[in-house]
Enzyme design. Structure first.
Site, PDB file in Angstrom:
ATOM      1  N   CYS A   1      43.117  37.588  45.944  1.00  0.00           N
ATOM      2  CA  CYS A   1      42.389  38.880  45.899  1.00  0.00           C
ATOM      3  C   CYS A   1      43.206  39.991  46.544  1.00  0.00           C
ATOM      4  CB  CYS A   1      41.085  38.797  46.676  1.00  0.00           C
ATOM      5  SG  CYS A   1      39.913  37.630  46.022  1.00  0.00           S
TER       6      CYS A   1
ATOM      7  N   GLU B   1      36.790  45.320  36.635  1.00  0.00           N
ATOM      8  CA  GLU B   1      37.182  44.872  37.982  1.00  0.00           C
ATOM      9  C   GLU B   1      38.671  44.542  38.074  1.00  0.00           C
ATOM     10  OE1 GLU B   1      34.862  44.175  40.863  1.00  0.00           O
ATOM     11  OE2 GLU B   1      33.445  45.458  39.806  1.00  0.00           O
TER      12      GLU B   1
ATOM     13  N   HIS C   1      34.149  37.139  40.319  1.00  0.00           N
ATOM     14  CA  HIS C   1      35.337  37.454  39.514  1.00  0.00           C
ATOM     15  C   HIS C   1      35.876  36.132  38.957  1.00  0.00           C
ATOM     16  CE1 HIS C   1      36.046  41.067  42.373  1.00  0.00           C
ATOM     17  NE2 HIS C   1      35.608  41.538  41.231  1.00  0.00           N
TER      18      HIS C   1
END
Ligand code: SUG
Length: 443
Positions: free
Chosen positions: A365, A174, A245
């Site tokens: 993000c 990720e 995450h």
């Protein structure tokens, strides 16, 4: 060598919507089916970029991807005109159709893992686009992400843009959302903390997916020749609580790691490994206890999904939080206490990225951090760098092309495809990307 931390943000695309595509991301699930406002979203993202540029950090723009993703739907056997492909996919395979429409490339922290030249074996800046295999909609990003990174960092003598790791669950990756770099100063050799959630062959029993494997983290460090690599296991409790995450509960910059008590499976061991790997500095750990901020509040407030930055010329760090942190009494108290102590963080600011937040995407993000020395900064594509002029041009562009309301059902509207392509076609001329950047331009 002197180096700066640049940010490359994902420009939010015209199909920004709330389709509930990410199990384990509580905001995505809670807001499924709500109407979105793509126009407000893109302007919020642009204003956040300008704020960082105004603070003196080099700011770049990563273009949205082509959505709806017609080539993906055609690969599944849907045929006819583009409008028919959309209609047939929504009728027979709505889950795939929704995935093909997601504007998820906006979350550039997941675009790639980056190793600066100060840490890499060959002295180049290394990028590995993330395969994002855990979620269907995100697995469609990495090829176009590579294209964007190639455009932004074109000089192969200075930059190595790899392909993503093989797209298999064993190597689920990720990107930078699970990577933190600590160092004495940006241009000095750093510690590369790579956080993983499960092992490739481990039977996984958690309620939500663990999106990063240990083997993917190891492969990234190996292929980049990254020095000071420290691998740490994300806590199972954090994942079960909605930490999809690591950057939902942890952020770091320079010598400081700011994290929640439940971020790591073995906090003492992680701290010790970072201390052992640190060259020329003593890492500072600012740990927030579960008592001061329960994990559920950390996740709704996104305190740790803040950008922790060094404003040029300032000694202490600045924390750029989403307004949701200010709106949560506990998180707000923690943020203000951290900034008013004599610790490494001296200031807290708040930015409005609410449209992205409703899909679980905070200020951190939306950006990919790239440490660049002066020569590397000069070699980056200046057309993609946010200036006041580019901010103005993109704000007009977004206000012109984007809808101010989009329901999930509207994603099936073939007119949205035309609007989206019109917007992206114009964007490639604004950013000087030529006329073959997107698949639809090459047809
Ligand atoms: O992968 N949300 C993204 C949010 C990514 C946040 N990034 C970082 N933490 N670095 C995700 O879960 C939701 C899309 C939807 O439901 O329509 C989504 O993909």
């Amino acid at each position: 060598m002197t180096a700066l931390e640049a940010n490359a943000d994902g420009l939010i695309g015209p199909t920004h919507s709330y389709a509930g595509l990410s199990p384990g991301n509580l905001a995505s699930s809670r807001n499924e089916g709500q109407a979105s406002n793509p126009r407000a979203a893109v302007l919020q993202g642009l204003d956040k970029m300008k704020r960082l540029a105004d603070l003196g950090l080099p700011q770049f723009v990563l273009p949205p991807h082509e959505r709806p993703n017609i080539p993906f739907l055609r690969s599944l056997g849907f045929g006819g005109t583009d409008a028919q492909v959309i209609e047939r996919a929504w009728k027979d395979a709505p889950t795939f159709a929704a995935a093909a429409c997601s504007a998820s490339p906006m979350w550039a922290a997941n675009a790639a893992t980056v190793t600066p030249s100060a840490d890499s074996a060959d002295g180049r800046v290394h990028f590995s686009p993330a395969n994002l295999v855990t979620n269907l909609h995100r697995s469609l990003e990495h090829q176009q992400t590579k294209r964007a990174l190639d455009a932004l960092f074109p000089d192969a003598a200075r930059f190595a843009v790899h392909d993503a790791l093989p797209s298999v669950a064993h190597l689920a990756d990720e990107g930078a959302a699970n990577h933190v770099r600590l160092c004495a100063e940006h241009g000095a050799e750093g510690v590369n903390l790579l956080v993983w959630g499960r092992e490739a062959w481990e039977p996984w029993t958690g309620p939500f997916p663990a999106r990063q494997t240990r083997e993917a983290a190891e492969a990234l460090a190996r292929r980049h020749g990254a020095s000071g690599a420290v691998l740490a296991r994300q806590s199972k409790a954090a994942i079960a609580g909605g930490t999809f995450h690591n950057d939902v509960v942890c952020v770091g910059a320079l010598d400081t790691l700011f994290h929640h008590q439940l971020a790591f499976e073995d906090t003492a061991g992680t701290h010790a490994a970072i201390r052992a790997a640190a060259k020329g500095f003593d890492p500072i750990f600012v740990e927030v206890s579960e008592a001061d901020l329960p994990l559920a509040d950390a996740i709704t407030s996104y305190l740790f999904n803040s950008m922790l930055i060094q404003v040029p010329g300032e000694d202490r760090l600045t924390l750029i939080c989403p307004t949701e942190t200010r709106d949560n009494a506990r998180a707000h108290a923690v943020a203000e206490a951290v900034a008013s102590s004599n610790g490494p963080i001296g200031r807290v600011e708040y930015v409005d990225v609410r449209q992205s937040m409703r899909n679980g995407g905070g200020p951190a993000c939306l950006r990919l951090r790239v440490v660049l020395n002066e020569a590397e900064l000069a070699a980056a594509n200046a057309n993609m760098r946010l200036t006041d002029e580019l901010h103005g041009a993109l704000s007009v562009w977004g206000a012109t092309w984007y809808r101010d309301e989009l329901k999930v059902a509207d994603l099936a509207d073939p007119a949205l495809l035309d609007e989206s392509r019109g917007a992206l076609d114009e964007l490639t001329s604004i950013l000087g990307l030529g006329s073959d950047f997107y698949p639809f331009q090459r047809d």
